[in-house]
Motif scaffolding. Sequence first.
Motif, PDB file in Angstrom:
ATOM      1  N   PHE A 122       0.830  -1.200   0.000  1.00 40.73           N
ATOM      2  CA  PHE A 122       0.000   0.000   0.000  1.00 40.73           C
ATOM      3  C   PHE A 122       0.870   1.258   0.000  1.00 40.73           C
ATOM      4  N   TYR A 123       1.933   1.219   0.824  1.00 41.22           N
ATOM      5  CA  TYR A 123       2.789   2.412   0.868  1.00 41.22           C
ATOM      6  C   TYR A 123       3.529   2.604  -0.458  1.00 41.22           C
ATOM      7  N   ILE A 124       3.898   1.479  -1.088  1.00 40.11           N
ATOM      8  CA  ILE A 124       4.542   1.605  -2.404  1.00 40.11           C
ATOM      9  C   ILE A 124       3.591   2.288  -3.387  1.00 40.11           C
ATOM     10  N   ILE A 125       2.321   1.868  -3.337  1.00 37.44           N
ATOM     11  CA  ILE A 125       1.336   2.478  -4.237  1.00 37.44           C
ATOM     12  C   ILE A 125       1.190   3.975  -3.933  1.00 37.44           C
ATOM     13  N   CYS A 126       1.161   4.293  -2.616  1.00 40.04           N
ATOM     14  CA  CYS A 126       1.081   5.706  -2.223  1.00 40.04           C
ATOM     15  C   CYS A 126       2.225   6.492  -2.849  1.00 40.04           C
ATOM     16  N   VAL A 127       3.429   5.940  -2.734  1.00 41.24           N
ATOM     17  CA  VAL A 127       4.609   6.644  -3.249  1.00 41.24           C
ATOM     18  C   VAL A 127       4.498   6.834  -4.757  1.00 41.24           C
TER      19      VAL A 127
END
Lengths: 647, 441
Positions: A27-32
């Motif tokens: 999820f954080y990768i997608i956010c980035v």
Amino acid sequence: MKNSPVSAKQWRPAHNWRYLLKFNIYFYIICVLMLLLAVRLFKLQVLQGSRFKKKALNNKQQIIRRPSYRGEIYIQNNKSYQKIVKNVEGFSLFLLPSNFPQKKEKRQKLISKICSNFSINTNKIKKILQKGRWNPYRSYLLKPFLPFEKVLFLAENLDSFPGLFYQDTPRRVYKNGEVYSHITGYVRQISTRELKKKYHLGYSRNSVIGKLGIEKQYDLNLRGKDGFKTQIVDARNRVKKVIIPEDGKPIPGNDIYLTINKRIQNIVYNMMQRYPGGCIVSRPATGEILALYSYPSYDPNIFIGGLDKEKYTKYTNNKDLPFFNRVTQGEYPPSSTFKIVVSCAGLADDEISFWGDYYYCKGGIQIGPQYFKCEGYHKSLNMCYALAYSCNSYYYHLGIDIGPQKIIKYADYFKFGRLSGIDLPYERKGRVPTLRWKREIHGNFWWDGDTANLSIGQGYLLATMVQLNVMTCAMANGGYAYKPHLLKKITSAGSGKEIFTYRPEISFEIPIEYSKIKKIQLAMRKVVQVGTASKGAKSSLAIAGKTGTAQNIQGQAHAWFTCYAPWHAQNPEDKIAVTVFIEHGGSGGGAAAPFATAILNSIFYKNSVLYNYKKIMQSYTSKAHYYEEWLRKRNQEKLPPEYFKRK
Amino acid sequence: MRKYLMFDFYLLFYIIILSLTGILFAYSSNIHIVKLQTAMHNLYIRQIIYFLTGILLMLGISIINYKKIAEHAYILYLISIVILIATLIIGKKVNNAKRWISFGFVSLQTSEFVKIFMIIVIGNYLDKHQEKIKQLKYLLLLFSLVMIPVFLIFMQPDLGTAFVFIPITLVMLFIGGVNIKYFSGILLMGVIAVIIPLLLTYNARITKDETPLLYILSNKNYLYFLISFLFISALIIFLINLSMRNLFLNNVAFFCFIICLGFVAALLIQNILKPYQIERMLSFIDPELDKIDMGYNVTQSKITIGSGGLYGKGLFKGTQGQLGFLPARNTDFIFSVIGEELGFLGSTAVIFIYFLFLARLIKIAKEVKDYLGGIIVSGIITMFVIQIFINIGMTIGLAPITGLPLPFITYGGSTMWTSMIAVGIVLNIESRKYVHKKLPG
């Protein structure tokens, strides 16, 4: 999942912390990634937005030049004005490759049809079509300035010529081009070199610029301001919309009025139709030039609407250089006409007396190793008759007596060796040799022989016709002269309002008493009455002048005659100064004086028979016969190509 | 009956908003096309039809139990290989590439559907071999399984779609729990295999300097020597280690071998890949390289988006798209048109909706009932993420131009239906998260 307590088959992912952690990381990768996109968009659209907006505008906008009408040129005709250079609405033929038929047979047919109807070379159309393959929505110029019948023909049969269309473009027309060519000059497309120099003045790659004459001198006034319009085009260059802004209207150039008199110019033109040479007629009281002609001249119309190559090569192959304006650019030894200056130098500080001091002429004098000849055997002479008979021996003596420095000083007063300031481009300075000049260029010291040569206007001395004419004006005025000029006034094209009116301005004044000038005037009158021009300048007019026969190494002597009339005029405005120069004409009194006299006669006696050169030659010159022969011989022999190269 | 109503309506809502945006811009980008080209003029009507049929397809897929679908994974695998081969044989040739099979009224891009099939196939494989996948044998078997359709897509050639399979497989392996050593080894091999041909082409075309390293890499004899050297050293270390059983030395031998394999793959790629494909990647690295050919698209797309500014030029008022400066404005570069007409606000809004959509998918993935569902959802998420990021990224110069579609927005039946099927599978999994018994249907 080594540590997983539940067996693999049964575990529920929602309760496995590793599984949840992996998705949290994901999820954080997608956010980035999404943030990366948003930041990049912010940079492109908000920070660099204006830059890209400009680029997008450049993509779709094309700015099209709308040529302005160039100013027109007027001359004087019977106290009113007459156009000699004007603009005519011309129609040019254009080709739009996108509308041309695609099939080969149809294409061939159309090409041959166009060629036969509008007399265009087949290769030209093929070349344009080849170019147009990459840019088919651009229009290409096929033929500039169609004749009017052809335009009508095209307008009626526009459907049978797909891809052709016409557009109006101002065309410059030089009326009686050959008569005024050295005055008006001509216009052409600007060259790369000129553009580099004059870029800051608002010229663009498409502008037309004056190349010679008044067209060049007053180009900034004549050219006006080009207008523009904006076109919205798509990626294939198809025009979608045309916008004509308020300030996009072309502003026509200013009109120019010249001091040239039509009648006098025509007289001069008719006189000077045989021998290479030049003539300049001016009014001493104001410095305005009434006529200026250099034979041979060219037709400036050959440059308009594509170069007329046939005529152009004919001009460039001419040995007498039609593009060479002898009046302002031709540097020749002034010969005996320069004796006026030497006389002034002699009289100025009372070194020599006009009447009282005699020299003895025994046909020449010996200076050092060299014998300097005189034309005749004049015996004892004073200045009056020395000038009248153009005695060289007298002036050798005089020059050596007063010294070269003084002659140079007075030549400088008369603006020899300096620009006269006439408003024509490429004026030449001439040359006054000084002592220092000789030491630097020739490495020799000045000797008495040089002084002798200088005092009869030969040797290193060179002058232009304008300079001699200004000298004559100074004599006619009594010691001062105005700057020679062609411009009378400039008016704006639209309203006809005067923008600029030329005011005569004094070019030089000679520091010499008026009584002494008067004495020289008398001597100049004697030249015509009893002296060297007594045969050639026979007229009921009171002409005062000076002949000159300039020896040169190229061939026969050049003939000079510079004069003014009437000699005794009460009103200085009546006086008119004429300078005639004939290249290799023989003697000044024999060849040049008859021309000048005939010109003056025609000017002052309006009803007199208009002389032409044949009559003059018949009645006067004995040497004409030889001269014609020499000219014929010279024209037959081929000159090496170096002869035509610019020095 | 209750389970059919347990739809995730948020997801449906996002999809409908995105699809409507797509329809709107299919209309906008062709508003000024001359009426003679009616086929182009009616694009948006076709898009509406694709959207409606896609919704039906999605609902239909969500009804069938995903476990039943996964049980027939080998059939899906066979189908996908058959249709890819069929594409290579009877496919429609457009721009030197055979990617579509024409069915008269509609032509389908087969590789799009193969993506979904392969996600199910990989999910099923990982579910069947949960523990065994940590062994190298099963890992390599999986890779070879994936490599066959990827190679077939690569032959079309469609580099972009072929590339999508790599991250999908990797993420599914990562979620499925793979041995980190093998995983990183394979990743390293892939990186070496991709970077070396790019570097060499870049050097040969642009920089042209002769540093010793590049010289060694570009000379095939040196490369063969390097490969054999690495291979022999790996072998020697491995043999020595047989008696010592040192873990570190074992790892060294393994990575030596992996690097050696990477070089071999690089050599193969350099020979197989067509020059224009390498140049495409290069023009991503430096778009100013050749403005006319490949870089032209990127430059024009950047101008299009950048000229939108903060608020945009207004709907239907974009100049770059409508006057035709932007290539492929209906398909690959539709996002540029959005950026031009709606500005920074509009384009970030679209990105935000995509973000919400993906966050929703992640939330669903966290709550799945079983391992199979989780892995399949992770694959679908990756498919979407890659497509969204690369498509938007390529319009703003962040990613190479690969022709990947933007889900739901890009014009086209195949991509719309594929995305809808994918969401249908997610809904399918989501609606069964509380069901423990084996249900009929």
